[in-house]
Design a protein around this motif. Structure first.
Motif, PDB file in Angstrom:
ATOM      1  N   MET A   1     101.730 127.596 -17.249  1.00 48.20           N
ATOM      2  CA  MET A   1     101.438 128.635 -18.226  1.00 48.20           C
ATOM      3  C   MET A   1     100.010 129.109 -18.015  1.00 48.20           C
ATOM      4  O   MET A   1      99.120 128.304 -17.759  1.00 48.20           O
ATOM      5  N   ILE A   2      99.822 130.406 -18.121  1.00 46.19           N
ATOM      6  CA  ILE A   2      98.505 131.026 -17.968  1.00 46.19           C
ATOM      7  C   ILE A   2      98.242 131.840 -19.225  1.00 46.19           C
ATOM      8  O   ILE A   2      99.111 132.596 -19.677  1.00 46.19           O
TER       9      ILE A   2
ATOM     10  N   TYR B   1      97.374 132.241  -8.582  1.00 42.20           N
ATOM     11  CA  TYR B   1      98.687 131.640  -8.371  1.00 42.20           C
ATOM     12  C   TYR B   1      99.617 132.574  -7.603  1.00 42.20           C
ATOM     13  O   TYR B   1     100.413 132.116  -6.775  1.00 42.20           O
ATOM     14  N   ALA B   2      99.523 133.861  -7.843  1.00 44.91           N
ATOM     15  CA  ALA B   2     100.350 134.817  -7.090  1.00 44.91           C
ATOM     16  C   ALA B   2     100.049 134.715  -5.596  1.00 44.91           C
ATOM     17  O   ALA B   2     100.962 134.761  -4.764  1.00 44.91           O
ATOM     18  N   ALA B   3      98.779 134.545  -5.254  1.00 43.63           N
ATOM     19  CA  ALA B   3      98.398 134.406  -3.846  1.00 43.63           C
ATOM     20  C   ALA B   3      98.953 133.127  -3.223  1.00 43.63           C
ATOM     21  O   ALA B   3      99.100 133.039  -2.001  1.00 43.63           O
ATOM     22  N   LEU B   4      99.303 132.141  -4.064  1.00 39.52           N
ATOM     23  CA  LEU B   4      99.892 130.892  -3.580  1.00 39.52           C
ATOM     24  C   LEU B   4     101.416 130.944  -3.562  1.00 39.52           C
ATOM     25  O   LEU B   4     102.069 129.939  -3.295  1.00 39.52           O
ATOM     26  N   GLY B   5     101.993 132.109  -3.898  1.00 42.63           N
ATOM     27  CA  GLY B   5     103.445 132.259  -3.860  1.00 42.63           C
ATOM     28  C   GLY B   5     104.137 132.070  -5.194  1.00 42.63           C
ATOM     29  O   GLY B   5     105.365 132.080  -5.255  1.00 42.63           O
TER      30      GLY B   5
ATOM     31  N   ARG C   1     107.890 134.841 -14.367  1.00 38.88           N
ATOM     32  CA  ARG C   1     109.251 134.570 -14.803  1.00 38.88           C
ATOM     33  C   ARG C   1     109.504 135.326 -16.100  1.00 38.88           C
ATOM     34  O   ARG C   1     108.596 135.474 -16.922  1.00 38.88           O
ATOM     35  N   ASP C   2     110.708 135.769 -16.279  1.00 38.72           N
ATOM     36  CA  ASP C   2     111.059 136.527 -17.478  1.00 38.72           C
ATOM     37  C   ASP C   2     111.485 135.556 -18.583  1.00 38.72           C
ATOM     38  O   ASP C   2     112.674 135.389 -18.862  1.00 38.72           O
ATOM     39  N   VAL C   3     110.473 134.877 -19.156  1.00 34.49           N
ATOM     40  CA  VAL C   3     110.729 133.910 -20.217  1.00 34.49           C
ATOM     41  C   VAL C   3     109.688 134.083 -21.313  1.00 34.49           C
ATOM     42  O   VAL C   3     108.634 134.675 -21.107  1.00 34.49           O
ATOM     43  N   ILE C   4     109.984 133.562 -22.453  1.00 34.45           N
ATOM     44  CA  ILE C   4     109.031 133.484 -23.554  1.00 34.45           C
ATOM     45  C   ILE C   4     108.760 132.006 -23.788  1.00 34.45           C
ATOM     46  O   ILE C   4     109.684 131.209 -23.888  1.00 34.45           O
ATOM     47  N   VAL C   5     107.501 131.652 -23.852  1.00 38.56           N
ATOM     48  CA  VAL C   5     107.123 130.271 -24.128  1.00 38.56           C
ATOM     49  C   VAL C   5     106.767 130.184 -25.607  1.00 38.56           C
ATOM     50  O   VAL C   5     105.971 130.970 -26.107  1.00 38.56           O
ATOM     51  N   MET C   6     107.387 129.253 -26.284  1.00 39.07           N
ATOM     52  CA  MET C   6     107.092 129.024 -27.692  1.00 39.07           C
ATOM     53  C   MET C   6     106.592 127.595 -27.835  1.00 39.07           C
ATOM     54  O   MET C   6     106.890 126.742 -27.003  1.00 39.07           O
TER      55      MET C   6
END
Length: 139
Positions: A107-108, A119-123, A127-132
């Motif tokens: 989580m960011i 993190y994108a540069a690391l691959g 994700r299409d999610v919601i963290v609660m």
């Protein structure tokens, strides 16, 4: 040369100071409690990067029996931009692979575009999610 290993007794305060220097500590998260809870468990560990006897990076890595998770990735501010973050993530990925875990989440904070780009540069991808969440289950 950097070496990665689990945190040891006597290093907790130095790690908390690193997390503070990296602006990872929040009032609602007790860093020492998080460290104590994660250390040396079958499903979690805090890996630190040591160079010349100094803690220069860390990551809390664990898994829930389904996916791996990363928390508290830190690199000493003076050492950022030199590949230590990448090496620290790699050490955590290895820790997960050694336990048969094949997928990892993290989580960011929304406002932290630099970490998202890292993190994108690391691959890693979005994700299409919601963290609660819910804090303080013990209250």
């Amino acid at each position: 040369m950097i070496a990665f290993r689990p945190i040891e007794d006597g290093e907790v305060e130095r790690l908390v100071e690193l997390w503070k220097a990296c602006d990872l500590v929040r009032p609602w998260n007790d860093a020492r409690r998080d460290i104590d809870f994660a250390r040396g468990k079958a499903n979690s560990e805090i890996l630190i990067g040591i160079e010349a006897g100094e803690i220069v990076s860390s990551i809390l890595v664990g898994h829930d029996g389904h996916r791996g998770w990363f928390y508290y990735l830190s690199v000493a501010p003076a050492r950022q931009g030199k590949g230590l973050g990448r090496a620290t993530v790699s050490a955590a990925e290895t820790w997960l692979k050694e336990r048969g875990v094949w997928s990892v989440n993290l989580m960011i904070r929304t406002e932290n575009a630099a970490v998202r780009d890292f993190y994108a540069a690391l691959g890693y991808d979005m994700r299409d999610v919601i963290v609660m969440g819910k804090r303080d289950l013990d209250r």
